[in-house]
Design an enzyme around this catalytic site. Structure first.
Site, PDB file in Angstrom:
ATOM      1  N   ASP A  38      -9.150  46.948  48.208  1.00  0.00           N
ATOM      2  CA  ASP A  38      -8.157  46.012  48.727  1.00  0.00           C
ATOM      3  C   ASP A  38      -6.755  46.586  48.569  1.00  0.00           C
ATOM      4  O   ASP A  38      -6.454  47.248  47.575  1.00  0.00           O
ATOM      5  CB  ASP A  38      -8.270  44.683  47.967  1.00  0.00           C
ATOM      6  CG  ASP A  38      -7.462  43.575  48.624  1.00  0.00           C
ATOM      7  OD1 ASP A  38      -7.096  43.715  49.802  1.00  0.00           O
ATOM      8  OD2 ASP A  38      -7.190  42.567  47.945  1.00  0.00           O
ATOM      9  N   GLY A  39      -5.902  46.310  49.544  1.00  0.00           N
ATOM     10  CA  GLY A  39      -4.491  46.666  49.407  1.00  0.00           C
ATOM     11  C   GLY A  39      -3.963  47.662  50.420  1.00  0.00           C
ATOM     12  O   GLY A  39      -2.788  48.039  50.353  1.00  0.00           O
ATOM     13  N   ASN A  40      -4.785  48.084  51.382  1.00  0.00           N
ATOM     14  CA  ASN A  40      -4.310  49.058  52.367  1.00  0.00           C
ATOM     15  C   ASN A  40      -3.117  48.531  53.169  1.00  0.00           C
ATOM     16  O   ASN A  40      -2.121  49.238  53.359  1.00  0.00           O
ATOM     17  CB  ASN A  40      -5.437  49.421  53.336  1.00  0.00           C
ATOM     18  CG  ASN A  40      -6.539  50.234  52.691  1.00  0.00           C
ATOM     19  OD1 ASN A  40      -6.385  50.730  51.582  1.00  0.00           O
ATOM     20  ND2 ASN A  40      -7.658  50.359  53.381  1.00  0.00           N
ATOM     21  N   GLY A  41      -3.234  47.289  53.642  1.00  0.00           N
ATOM     22  CA  GLY A  41      -2.158  46.724  54.460  1.00  0.00           C
ATOM     23  C   GLY A  41      -0.863  46.576  53.697  1.00  0.00           C
ATOM     24  O   GLY A  41       0.219  46.923  54.203  1.00  0.00           O
ATOM     25  N   ARG A  42      -0.955  46.060  52.473  1.00  0.00           N
ATOM     26  CA  ARG A  42       0.257  45.886  51.663  1.00  0.00           C
ATOM     27  C   ARG A  42       0.878  47.225  51.310  1.00  0.00           C
ATOM     28  O   ARG A  42       2.105  47.366  51.231  1.00  0.00           O
ATOM     29  CB  ARG A  42      -0.085  45.097  50.395  1.00  0.00           C
ATOM     30  CG  ARG A  42      -0.166  43.601  50.629  1.00  0.00           C
ATOM     31  CD  ARG A  42      -0.676  42.895  49.400  1.00  0.00           C
ATOM     32  NE  ARG A  42      -2.098  43.124  49.188  1.00  0.00           N
ATOM     33  CZ  ARG A  42      -2.714  43.007  48.020  1.00  0.00           C
ATOM     34  NH1 ARG A  42      -2.015  42.695  46.944  1.00  0.00           N
ATOM     35  NH2 ARG A  42      -4.008  43.198  47.927  1.00  0.00           N
ATOM     36  N   TRP A  43       0.034  48.236  51.071  1.00  0.00           N
ATOM     37  CA  TRP A  43       0.530  49.592  50.774  1.00  0.00           C
ATOM     38  C   TRP A  43       1.404  50.071  51.930  1.00  0.00           C
ATOM     39  O   TRP A  43       2.481  50.641  51.720  1.00  0.00           O
ATOM     40  CB  TRP A  43      -0.654  50.524  50.570  1.00  0.00           C
ATOM     41  CG  TRP A  43      -0.311  51.925  50.169  1.00  0.00           C
ATOM     42  CD1 TRP A  43      -0.203  52.416  48.891  1.00  0.00           C
ATOM     43  CD2 TRP A  43      -0.049  53.030  51.043  1.00  0.00           C
ATOM     44  NE1 TRP A  43       0.115  53.757  48.925  1.00  0.00           N
ATOM     45  CE2 TRP A  43       0.214  54.157  50.239  1.00  0.00           C
ATOM     46  CE3 TRP A  43      -0.022  53.176  52.428  1.00  0.00           C
ATOM     47  CZ2 TRP A  43       0.496  55.405  50.771  1.00  0.00           C
ATOM     48  CZ3 TRP A  43       0.282  54.419  52.963  1.00  0.00           C
ATOM     49  CH2 TRP A  43       0.535  55.514  52.144  1.00  0.00           C
ATOM     50  N   HIS A  55      -4.643  52.062  56.108  1.00  0.00           N
ATOM     51  CA  HIS A  55      -6.082  52.306  56.191  1.00  0.00           C
ATOM     52  C   HIS A  55      -6.382  53.808  56.159  1.00  0.00           C
ATOM     53  O   HIS A  55      -7.388  54.234  55.579  1.00  0.00           O
ATOM     54  CB  HIS A  55      -6.646  51.684  57.465  1.00  0.00           C
ATOM     55  CG  HIS A  55      -6.560  50.190  57.481  1.00  0.00           C
ATOM     56  ND1 HIS A  55      -6.976  49.408  56.417  1.00  0.00           N
ATOM     57  CD2 HIS A  55      -6.100  49.320  58.427  1.00  0.00           C
ATOM     58  CE1 HIS A  55      -6.792  48.135  56.709  1.00  0.00           C
ATOM     59  NE2 HIS A  55      -6.247  48.058  57.916  1.00  0.00           N
ATOM     60  N   ASN A  86     -13.794  40.564  58.641  1.00  0.00           N
ATOM     61  CA  ASN A  86     -12.772  41.485  59.146  1.00  0.00           C
ATOM     62  C   ASN A  86     -12.743  41.576  60.676  1.00  0.00           C
ATOM     63  O   ASN A  86     -11.749  42.039  61.245  1.00  0.00           O
ATOM     64  CB  ASN A  86     -12.969  42.890  58.572  1.00  0.00           C
ATOM     65  CG  ASN A  86     -12.507  43.022  57.144  1.00  0.00           C
ATOM     66  OD1 ASN A  86     -12.929  43.927  56.417  1.00  0.00           O
ATOM     67  ND2 ASN A  86     -11.650  42.117  56.682  1.00  0.00           N
ATOM     68  N   ARG A  89      -9.688  40.188  62.472  1.00  0.00           N
ATOM     69  CA  ARG A  89      -8.370  40.832  62.418  1.00  0.00           C
ATOM     70  C   ARG A  89      -7.924  41.237  63.829  1.00  0.00           C
ATOM     71  O   ARG A  89      -8.731  41.310  64.748  1.00  0.00           O
ATOM     72  CB  ARG A  89      -8.432  42.063  61.510  1.00  0.00           C
ATOM     73  CG  ARG A  89      -8.634  41.731  60.045  1.00  0.00           C
ATOM     74  CD  ARG A  89      -8.510  42.963  59.178  1.00  0.00           C
ATOM     75  NE  ARG A  89      -8.625  42.638  57.759  1.00  0.00           N
ATOM     76  CZ  ARG A  89      -8.391  43.501  56.775  1.00  0.00           C
ATOM     77  NH1 ARG A  89      -8.027  44.752  57.054  1.00  0.00           N
ATOM     78  NH2 ARG A  89      -8.518  43.134  55.514  1.00  0.00           N
ATOM     79  N   SER A 214     -14.807  37.860  46.974  1.00  0.00           N
ATOM     80  CA  SER A 214     -14.643  37.859  48.429  1.00  0.00           C
ATOM     81  C   SER A 214     -15.938  38.174  49.168  1.00  0.00           C
ATOM     82  O   SER A 214     -15.972  39.031  50.060  1.00  0.00           O
ATOM     83  CB  SER A 214     -13.539  38.838  48.839  1.00  0.00           C
ATOM     84  OG  SER A 214     -12.286  38.404  48.360  1.00  0.00           O
TER      85      SER A 214
END
Length: 301
Positions: A38-43, A55, A86, A89, A214
Protein backbone atom coordinates in the site's frame (compact mmCIF):
# COMPACT_ATOMS: atom_id res chain seq x y z
CA UNK A 1 13.92 -17.22 20.19
CA UNK A 2 17.55 -16.81 19.17
CA UNK A 3 17.07 -13.26 17.93
CA UNK A 4 19.78 -10.79 18.83
CA UNK A 5 19.44 -7.02 18.70
CA UNK A 6 21.83 -4.17 19.27
CA UNK A 7 20.97 -0.52 19.79
CA UNK A 8 21.40 1.80 16.84
CA UNK A 9 20.89 5.48 16.14
CA UNK A 10 18.37 4.66 13.42
CA UNK A 11 15.33 6.93 13.84
CA UNK A 12 11.80 5.51 13.73
CA UNK A 13 9.48 6.32 10.84
CA UNK A 14 7.65 8.75 13.13
CA UNK A 15 10.98 10.54 13.64
CA UNK A 16 10.84 10.34 17.42
CA UNK A 17 12.38 7.31 19.04
CA UNK A 18 15.51 5.33 18.16
CA UNK A 19 14.85 1.83 16.90
CA UNK A 20 16.93 -1.28 17.60
CA UNK A 21 18.83 -2.54 14.57
CA UNK A 22 17.32 -6.01 14.29
CA UNK A 23 19.24 -9.13 13.42
CA UNK A 24 17.26 -11.97 11.89
CA UNK A 25 17.76 -15.59 12.89
CA UNK A 26 17.70 -17.52 9.62
CA UNK A 27 16.55 -20.79 11.21
CA UNK A 28 13.34 -19.29 12.64
CA UNK A 29 11.84 -17.71 9.55
CA UNK A 30 8.14 -17.42 8.78
CA UNK A 31 7.37 -20.06 6.18
CA UNK A 32 4.84 -17.94 4.32
CA UNK A 33 4.87 -14.14 4.20
CA UNK A 34 2.00 -12.10 2.77
CA UNK A 35 2.40 -8.42 1.91
CA UNK A 36 -0.28 -5.78 1.33
CA UNK A 37 1.64 -3.33 -0.83
CA UNK A 38 0.00 0.00 0.00
CA UNK A 39 1.08 3.57 -0.63
CA UNK A 40 2.06 3.82 -4.30
CA UNK A 41 -0.41 6.61 -5.05
CA UNK A 42 0.48 8.67 -1.99
CA UNK A 43 4.20 8.21 -2.74
CA UNK A 44 3.63 9.79 -6.16
CA UNK A 45 1.39 12.56 -4.86
CA UNK A 46 3.99 13.59 -2.28
CA UNK A 47 6.39 14.12 -5.19
CA UNK A 48 3.90 15.91 -7.42
CA UNK A 49 3.91 13.01 -9.88
CA UNK A 50 1.05 11.02 -11.42
CA UNK A 51 -0.11 7.90 -9.58
CA UNK A 52 1.31 5.77 -12.38
CA UNK A 53 4.81 6.87 -11.31
CA UNK A 54 4.12 5.50 -7.84
CA UNK A 55 3.05 2.15 -9.26
CA UNK A 56 6.25 2.00 -11.32
CA UNK A 57 8.34 2.68 -8.21
CA UNK A 58 6.28 0.05 -6.39
CA UNK A 59 7.15 -2.48 -9.09
CA UNK A 60 10.84 -1.93 -8.33
CA UNK A 61 10.11 -2.61 -4.66
CA UNK A 62 8.47 -5.90 -5.65
CA UNK A 63 11.67 -7.00 -7.39
CA UNK A 64 13.72 -5.95 -4.37
CA UNK A 65 11.64 -7.86 -1.82
CA UNK A 66 11.22 -11.00 -3.94
CA UNK A 67 14.99 -11.18 -4.28
CA UNK A 68 15.72 -10.87 -0.58
CA UNK A 69 13.00 -13.38 0.36
CA UNK A 70 14.47 -15.95 -2.02
CA UNK A 71 17.97 -15.37 -0.75
CA UNK A 72 16.84 -15.62 2.83
CA UNK A 73 14.99 -18.88 2.19
CA UNK A 74 11.35 -17.85 2.74
CA UNK A 75 9.30 -20.70 1.27
CA UNK A 76 6.31 -18.70 0.02
CA UNK A 77 5.63 -15.03 -0.61
CA UNK A 78 2.13 -13.81 -1.47
CA UNK A 79 1.86 -10.26 -2.81
CA UNK A 80 -1.45 -8.37 -2.94
CA UNK A 81 -0.86 -6.98 -6.41
CA UNK A 82 -4.40 -6.12 -7.57
CA UNK A 83 -7.61 -6.51 -5.59
CA UNK A 84 -11.06 -7.29 -6.92
CA UNK A 85 -12.06 -3.77 -5.86
CA UNK A 86 -9.19 -2.17 -7.82
CA UNK A 87 -11.17 -2.58 -11.05
CA UNK A 88 -13.20 0.44 -9.90
CA UNK A 89 -10.16 2.72 -10.18
CA UNK A 90 -9.81 5.13 -13.13
CA UNK A 91 -9.22 3.23 -16.36
CA UNK A 92 -5.88 4.89 -17.07
CA UNK A 93 -4.59 3.77 -13.66
CA UNK A 94 -5.86 0.22 -14.20
CA UNK A 95 -4.20 0.16 -17.63
CA UNK A 96 -0.93 1.36 -16.11
CA UNK A 97 -1.06 -1.36 -13.44
CA UNK A 98 -1.75 -4.05 -16.03
CA UNK A 99 1.13 -2.77 -18.16
CA UNK A 100 3.53 -2.89 -15.22
CA UNK A 101 2.34 -6.42 -14.36
CA UNK A 102 3.00 -7.57 -17.91
CA UNK A 103 6.42 -5.92 -17.90
CA UNK A 104 7.31 -7.57 -14.57
CA UNK A 105 6.33 -11.01 -15.83
CA UNK A 106 8.33 -10.58 -19.03
CA UNK A 107 11.49 -9.13 -17.51
CA UNK A 108 11.61 -11.48 -14.52
CA UNK A 109 10.75 -14.69 -16.40
CA UNK A 110 14.38 -15.75 -16.79
CA UNK A 111 15.25 -15.04 -13.16
CA UNK A 112 12.18 -16.90 -11.89
CA UNK A 113 12.98 -20.00 -13.92
CA UNK A 114 16.72 -19.95 -13.27
CA UNK A 115 16.20 -19.62 -9.52
CA UNK A 116 13.71 -22.50 -9.32
CA UNK A 117 10.80 -20.29 -8.24
CA UNK A 118 7.23 -21.43 -8.77
CA UNK A 119 4.92 -18.62 -9.85
CA UNK A 120 1.23 -18.98 -9.05
CA UNK A 121 -1.69 -16.58 -9.26
CA UNK A 122 -4.77 -16.39 -7.06
CA UNK A 123 -7.96 -14.48 -7.80
CA UNK A 124 -10.29 -14.12 -10.76
CA UNK A 125 -7.59 -14.43 -13.41
CA UNK A 126 -10.22 -14.48 -16.18
CA UNK A 127 -10.74 -10.73 -15.66
CA UNK A 128 -7.13 -9.91 -16.53
CA UNK A 129 -6.45 -8.49 -20.01
CA UNK A 130 -5.41 -10.99 -22.64
CA UNK A 131 -2.04 -9.26 -22.97
CA UNK A 132 -1.31 -10.08 -19.32
CA UNK A 133 -2.62 -13.65 -19.45
CA UNK A 134 -0.53 -14.30 -22.57
CA UNK A 135 2.63 -13.95 -20.47
CA UNK A 136 1.24 -15.02 -17.08
CA UNK A 137 -0.13 -18.41 -18.11
CA UNK A 138 3.01 -19.68 -19.88
CA UNK A 139 5.18 -18.64 -16.94
CA UNK A 140 2.90 -20.38 -14.45
CA UNK A 141 3.12 -23.53 -16.56
CA UNK A 142 6.87 -23.31 -17.14
CA UNK A 143 7.58 -22.82 -13.42
CA UNK A 144 5.01 -25.33 -12.13
CA UNK A 145 7.60 -27.94 -11.09
CA UNK A 146 9.97 -25.47 -9.42
CA UNK A 147 10.36 -26.08 -5.70
CA UNK A 148 12.78 -23.68 -4.05
CA UNK A 149 10.27 -20.88 -3.44
CA UNK A 150 6.68 -20.04 -4.37
CA UNK A 151 5.78 -16.52 -5.46
CA UNK A 152 1.99 -16.06 -5.37
CA UNK A 153 0.52 -12.98 -7.02
CA UNK A 154 -2.95 -12.01 -5.80
CA UNK A 155 -4.55 -10.62 -8.96
CA UNK A 156 -8.18 -9.55 -9.17
CA UNK A 157 -8.29 -11.11 -5.72
CA UNK A 158 -10.68 -10.73 -2.80
CA UNK A 159 -10.74 -13.03 0.22
CA UNK A 160 -14.50 -12.75 0.74
CA UNK A 161 -15.06 -13.59 -2.91
CA UNK A 162 -12.68 -16.54 -2.61
CA UNK A 163 -14.51 -17.91 0.45
CA UNK A 164 -17.90 -17.43 -1.21
CA UNK A 165 -16.73 -19.27 -4.33
CA UNK A 166 -15.44 -22.19 -2.24
CA UNK A 167 -18.69 -22.35 -0.25
CA UNK A 168 -20.67 -22.29 -3.48
CA UNK A 169 -18.59 -25.13 -4.88
CA UNK A 170 -19.17 -27.25 -1.77
CA UNK A 171 -22.90 -26.47 -1.81
CA UNK A 172 -23.19 -27.56 -5.43
CA UNK A 173 -21.45 -30.84 -4.66
CA UNK A 174 -23.76 -31.42 -1.70
CA UNK A 175 -26.86 -30.73 -3.81
CA UNK A 176 -25.57 -33.13 -6.47
CA UNK A 177 -25.18 -35.83 -3.83
CA UNK A 178 -21.39 -36.04 -4.18
CA UNK A 179 -20.74 -34.62 -0.72
CA UNK A 180 -22.34 -35.18 2.67
CA UNK A 181 -23.14 -31.74 4.14
CA UNK A 182 -22.15 -33.08 7.57
CA UNK A 183 -18.64 -33.62 6.23
CA UNK A 184 -18.11 -29.93 5.52
CA UNK A 185 -15.74 -28.45 8.07
CA UNK A 186 -12.99 -25.86 8.25
CA UNK A 187 -10.39 -28.22 6.83
CA UNK A 188 -12.52 -29.09 3.81
CA UNK A 189 -13.29 -25.44 3.14
CA UNK A 190 -9.62 -24.51 3.44
CA UNK A 191 -8.73 -27.17 0.89
CA UNK A 192 -10.86 -25.31 -1.68
CA UNK A 193 -9.15 -21.94 -1.15
CA UNK A 194 -6.39 -21.28 -3.73
CA UNK A 195 -4.74 -18.77 -1.39
CA UNK A 196 -3.94 -21.59 1.04
CA UNK A 197 -2.29 -23.76 -1.59
CA UNK A 198 1.07 -22.55 -0.23
CA UNK A 199 -0.01 -22.92 3.40
CA UNK A 200 -1.40 -20.43 5.89
CA UNK A 201 0.51 -17.15 6.14
CA UNK A 202 2.72 -16.89 9.20
CA UNK A 203 3.37 -13.17 8.82
CA UNK A 204 1.33 -10.51 7.02
CA UNK A 205 2.93 -7.12 6.45
CA UNK A 206 1.03 -4.01 5.42
CA UNK A 207 2.80 -0.86 4.30
CA UNK A 208 1.39 2.64 4.00
CA UNK A 209 0.17 3.25 7.55
CA UNK A 210 -3.26 1.60 7.43
CA UNK A 211 -3.96 -1.13 9.99
CA UNK A 212 -6.45 -3.44 8.31
CA UNK A 213 -6.33 -6.50 6.05
CA UNK A 214 -8.51 -5.06 3.26
CA UNK A 215 -9.95 -8.40 2.13
CA UNK A 216 -6.54 -10.12 1.93
CA UNK A 217 -6.07 -13.78 2.96
CA UNK A 218 -8.86 -13.50 5.55
CA UNK A 219 -9.34 -17.22 6.15
CA UNK A 220 -5.65 -18.04 6.30
CA UNK A 221 -4.84 -15.02 8.47
CA UNK A 222 -6.62 -16.50 11.50
CA UNK A 223 -3.34 -17.11 13.36
CA UNK A 224 -0.94 -14.97 11.36
CA UNK A 225 1.26 -12.38 13.01
CA UNK A 226 0.49 -8.89 11.70
CA UNK A 227 3.02 -6.16 11.01
CA UNK A 228 2.03 -2.60 10.06
CA UNK A 229 4.42 0.10 8.95
CA UNK A 230 4.07 3.76 7.96
CA UNK A 231 6.56 3.18 5.14
CA UNK A 232 4.99 3.64 1.72
CA UNK A 233 5.48 0.59 -0.47
CA UNK A 234 7.93 2.14 -3.01
CA UNK A 235 10.22 3.01 -0.08
CA UNK A 236 9.97 -0.43 1.58
CA UNK A 237 13.48 -1.88 1.82
CA UNK A 238 15.27 -5.03 2.92
CA UNK A 239 15.79 -3.41 6.32
CA UNK A 240 12.03 -2.92 6.70
CA UNK A 241 11.41 -6.56 5.84
CA UNK A 242 14.06 -7.63 8.33
CA UNK A 243 12.50 -5.47 11.05
CA UNK A 244 9.14 -7.18 10.50
CA UNK A 245 10.69 -10.66 10.53
CA UNK A 246 12.77 -9.88 13.62
CA UNK A 247 9.63 -8.73 15.44
CA UNK A 248 7.89 -11.93 14.34
CA UNK A 249 10.77 -13.97 15.74
CA UNK A 250 10.55 -12.20 19.09
CA UNK A 251 6.92 -13.24 19.54
CA UNK A 252 5.75 -16.60 20.81
CA UNK A 253 5.48 -18.61 17.61
CA UNK A 254 5.77 -22.01 19.26
CA UNK A 255 2.74 -23.47 17.49
CA UNK A 256 4.04 -25.13 14.32
CA UNK A 257 1.87 -24.23 11.32
CA UNK A 258 0.92 -27.04 9.00
CA UNK A 259 3.29 -27.80 6.13
CA UNK A 260 2.11 -26.48 2.77
CA UNK A 261 -0.09 -28.92 0.89
CA UNK A 262 1.29 -30.28 -2.37
CA UNK A 263 -1.41 -29.03 -4.70
CA UNK A 264 -1.46 -28.23 -8.38
CA UNK A 265 -1.19 -24.50 -7.79
CA UNK A 266 0.57 -24.88 -4.47
CA UNK A 267 3.87 -24.72 -2.70
CA UNK A 268 6.84 -27.00 -2.50
CA UNK A 269 5.09 -30.10 -1.15
CA UNK A 270 5.53 -31.98 2.09
CA UNK A 271 8.62 -33.07 3.95
CA UNK A 272 11.58 -30.88 4.79
CA UNK A 273 11.24 -27.42 3.26
CA UNK A 274 13.46 -26.91 0.26
CA UNK A 275 16.06 -24.20 0.70
CA UNK A 276 16.63 -21.63 -1.99
CA UNK A 277 19.73 -21.77 -4.09
CA UNK A 278 22.32 -19.80 -2.17
CA UNK A 279 20.05 -19.57 0.89
CA UNK A 280 21.80 -18.24 3.95
CA UNK A 281 23.30 -20.48 6.59
CA UNK A 282 21.10 -20.74 9.67
CA UNK A 283 23.98 -20.64 12.10
CA UNK A 284 23.94 -16.90 12.82
CA UNK A 285 21.76 -13.81 12.46
CA UNK A 286 21.99 -11.80 9.26
CA UNK A 287 21.55 -8.15 8.42
CA UNK A 288 19.62 -7.02 5.37
CA UNK A 289 22.71 -5.58 3.72
CA UNK A 290 24.49 -8.91 4.13
CA UNK A 291 21.61 -10.65 2.37
CA UNK A 292 21.75 -8.15 -0.46
CA UNK A 293 25.46 -8.75 -1.02
CA UNK A 294 25.43 -12.50 -0.34
CA UNK A 295 27.60 -13.97 -3.06
CA UNK A 296 25.96 -17.37 -2.92
CA UNK A 297 23.07 -15.98 -4.97
CA UNK A 298 23.16 -14.21 -8.28
CA UNK A 299 21.80 -10.71 -8.66
CA UNK A 300 18.15 -10.85 -9.63
CA UNK A 301 15.04 -12.53 -8.31
Amino acid sequence: MGVKTQQSTVVSQQGKLPLPMNLVEARNLPRHVGIIMDGNGRWAELRGEPREAGHKAGSAAVRRIVRVCRRLGVEALTLYAFSEQNWARPQNEVDALMGLLREFLMTERGEILENDIRLVAIGDISRLPEAVRDVLDPLRKASSTNRQMTLALALSYGAREEIAAAARELAMEAVAGRLDPEAIDGELLAARLPSLSVGEPDLIIRTGGEQRLSNFLLYGAAYAELSFTERLWPDFTEDDLFAAIAAYQQRDNTAEPAAPADRAEGGGGGGEPARAKGALDAGRPWRAREIASHNGSRTGV
